[in-house]
Motif scaffolding. Structure first.
Motif, PDB file in Angstrom:
ATOM      1  N   SER A  32       0.931  -1.200  -0.124  1.00  0.00           N
ATOM      2  CA  SER A  32       0.002  -0.128  -0.125  1.00  0.00           C
ATOM      3  C   SER A  32       0.938   1.103   0.008  1.00  0.00           C
ATOM      4  CB  SER A  32      -1.075   0.263   1.150  1.00  0.00           C
ATOM      5  OG  SER A  32      -0.507   0.825   2.159  1.00  0.00           O
ATOM      6  N   ASN A  61      -6.448  -0.922  -2.072  1.00  0.00           N
ATOM      7  CA  ASN A  61      -6.643  -0.209  -0.820  1.00  0.00           C
ATOM      8  C   ASN A  61      -8.152  -0.457  -0.067  1.00  0.00           C
ATOM      9  OD1 ASN A  61      -4.340   1.450  -0.116  1.00  0.00           O
ATOM     10  ND2 ASN A  61      -4.856   2.594  -1.873  1.00  0.00           N
ATOM     11  N   VAL A 121      -8.711  -3.580   1.671  1.00  0.00           N
ATOM     12  CA  VAL A 121      -8.238  -3.574   2.899  1.00  0.00           C
ATOM     13  C   VAL A 121      -9.257  -2.782   4.231  1.00  0.00           C
ATOM     14  CG1 VAL A 121      -6.227  -3.173   4.777  1.00  0.00           C
ATOM     15  CG2 VAL A 121      -5.757  -3.935   2.344  1.00  0.00           C
ATOM     16  N   ALA A 178      -3.988  -7.205  -1.390  1.00  0.00           N
ATOM     17  CA  ALA A 178      -4.770  -6.658  -0.633  1.00  0.00           C
ATOM     18  C   ALA A 178      -5.407  -7.663   0.089  1.00  0.00           C
ATOM     19  CB  ALA A 178      -5.288  -5.641  -1.399  1.00  0.00           C
ATOM     20  N   TRP A 208      -5.927  -9.035   9.634  1.00  0.00           N
ATOM     21  CA  TRP A 208      -5.383  -8.850   8.407  1.00  0.00           C
ATOM     22  C   TRP A 208      -5.212  -7.363   8.236  1.00  0.00           C
ATOM     23  CZ3 TRP A 208      -2.273 -10.472   4.693  1.00  0.00           C
ATOM     24  CH2 TRP A 208      -2.081 -10.021   3.452  1.00  0.00           C
ATOM     25  N   ALA A 209      -6.034  -6.534   8.263  1.00  0.00           N
ATOM     26  CA  ALA A 209      -5.960  -5.123   8.163  1.00  0.00           C
ATOM     27  C   ALA A 209      -4.814  -4.378   9.004  1.00  0.00           C
ATOM     28  CB  ALA A 209      -7.276  -4.303   8.578  1.00  0.00           C
ATOM     29  N   PHE A 232      -1.413  -3.103   7.724  1.00  0.00           N
ATOM     30  CA  PHE A 232      -1.476  -1.884   6.696  1.00  0.00           C
ATOM     31  C   PHE A 232      -1.892  -0.516   7.520  1.00  0.00           C
ATOM     32  CE2 PHE A 232      -2.816  -5.656   4.469  1.00  0.00           C
ATOM     33  CZ  PHE A 232      -1.960  -5.846   3.475  1.00  0.00           C
TER      34      PHE A 232
END
Length: 378
Positions: A171, A293, A296, A316, A358-359, A362
């Motif tokens: 990202s 993006n 996410v 992503a 998971w997020a 980022f």
């Protein structure tokens, strides 16, 4: 005090750097945004506390206008004398890297957000590849916003493995996990929006956020939903984002979506987390991305994600963990995945919970801190 100039080609790309220049200003940088004159750019600069360097930029190849823009960029850089430039999106990156090299900027960074040439052919593809090679050759360092973008760049000899890198899992700006937080959306807000859109608690909602264009797979999503709706008219498809008619090969598609009783076309919305919060499954069947993006962002809101196994998009989503990756341009595969998530509540909930984890890979500050390390290098 270090001077940092960040550049974008299109005004809408301010969303790709939200919070970034404010963060670097807080670190002590003198910050500038090189971008076209537009209300969105003006608003961004006011919010972030940066100085606007206006340049008239065309997204498409336009030799005379591009030459004029190059002189504008040169004039700005000579006046500001930045220590660091970081240009992303093709046109401003090409002109910016040439100009920065000419005026002797010490630290030149190109943020590679993807390659437009991937689905072009003939002379246009050759020109676009050549532009990317020139841009990368004038950069000290190339930040690729996903591992698959970096792979494509290396395979096409645009840059070397040594010159390019991906920050963490990818990202360009990270995700604002405070904003994209399901706990920040109240039950009252959700109830009001559902009422406005005519949704009941029992309605199952597939969602999409992005530009309504061919490349985002909007035709495949429409066709897949049409098939599902024919057997279950309680389903809904919520489309959030602007339409770009010039990038729809079927001139009637937008009208058909807008008139379909099961499809809600709501245009661009500022409160994206609120709209994500009323979806059950998020779909982004794009043909290619720089980095997905919004996939996410959807994961951060606790949604299972259906995306495609293509450049940028596949980085992503963790396939089989928080979402499913499908072949691009396959209406059948998309319909099957949409039906699966509708049928299996347990998988839907588990993938949604997994998305919250998971997020976390980022988070924006992690990305910006790594950028700062690159900005310190001379």
């Amino acid at each position: 005090m270090k001077k940092l100039v960040v550049g974008i080609t299109a005004p809408g790309s301010v969303i790709l750097i939200a919070g970034q220049l404010r963060y670097f200003k807080e670190l002590g940088y003198e910050t500038y945004l090189m971008a076209p004159n537009h209300p969105r750019v003006t608003a961004y600069c006011q919010q972030e506390g940066c100085i606007h360097l206006p340049v008239a930029l065309e997204r498409e190849i336009s030799p005379i206008k591009d030459l004029k823009a190059l002189f504008q960029v040169l004039k700005h850089l000579r006046k500001v004398k930045p220590d660091v430039v970081n240009f992303g999106t093709p046109k401003v990156s090409l002109l910016g890297m040439i100009a920065a090299k000419m005026v002797g900027v010490k630290n030149r960074i190109y943020t590679c957000r993807g390659f437009r040439f991937e689905h072009e052919k003939g002379i246009k593809k050759t020109i676009l590849v050549s532009m990317e090679k020139i841009t990368a050759s004038f950069a000290h360092q190339v930040i690729c916003i996903s591992n698959s973008v970096r792979t494509v760049g290396i395979e096409n000899a645009i840059f070397s493995p040594e010159k390019s890198q991906v920050i963490y899992k990818g990202s360009s700006n990270g995700i604002d996990l405070e904003r994209f937080n399901p706990n920040r959306v109240t039950a009252v807000e959700k109830a009001i929006l559902k009422k406005e859109l005519g949704l009941t608690d029992a309605t199952f909602v597939y969602g999409f956020v992005g530009r309504l264009i061919d490349r985002k797979g909007i035709k495949e999503l429409y066709d897949a939903f049409l098939n599902l709706y024919s057997n279950n008219d309680s389903l809904r498809l919520l489309l959030v984002g602007p339409v770009e008619h010039s990038q729809l090969s079927d001139a009637t598609l937008f009208e058909k979506m807008n008139n379909h009783p099961g499809i809600l076309v709501v245009g661009t919305q500022l409160n994206v987390p609120l709209y994500l919060s009323i979806m059950d499954v998020f779909c982004l069947p794009a043909w290619w991305e720089g980095f997905g993006n919004v996939s996410v962002q959807a994961a951060a809101m606790g949604l299972p994600v259906i995306a495609t196994d293509v450049t940028g998009s596949k980085d992503a989503v963790s396939n089989g963990f928080n979402g499913l990756l499908l072949p691009a341009k396959s209406t059948a595969a998309l319909q099957e995945a949409m039906q699966l998530f509708y049928n299996d509540e347990a998988i839907r909930k588990q993938f949604g919970l997994n998305g919250l984890e998971w997020a976390k890979h980022f988070e924006s500050k992690r990305i910006w801190d790594a950028m700062n390390q690159l900005y310190q290098n001379q």
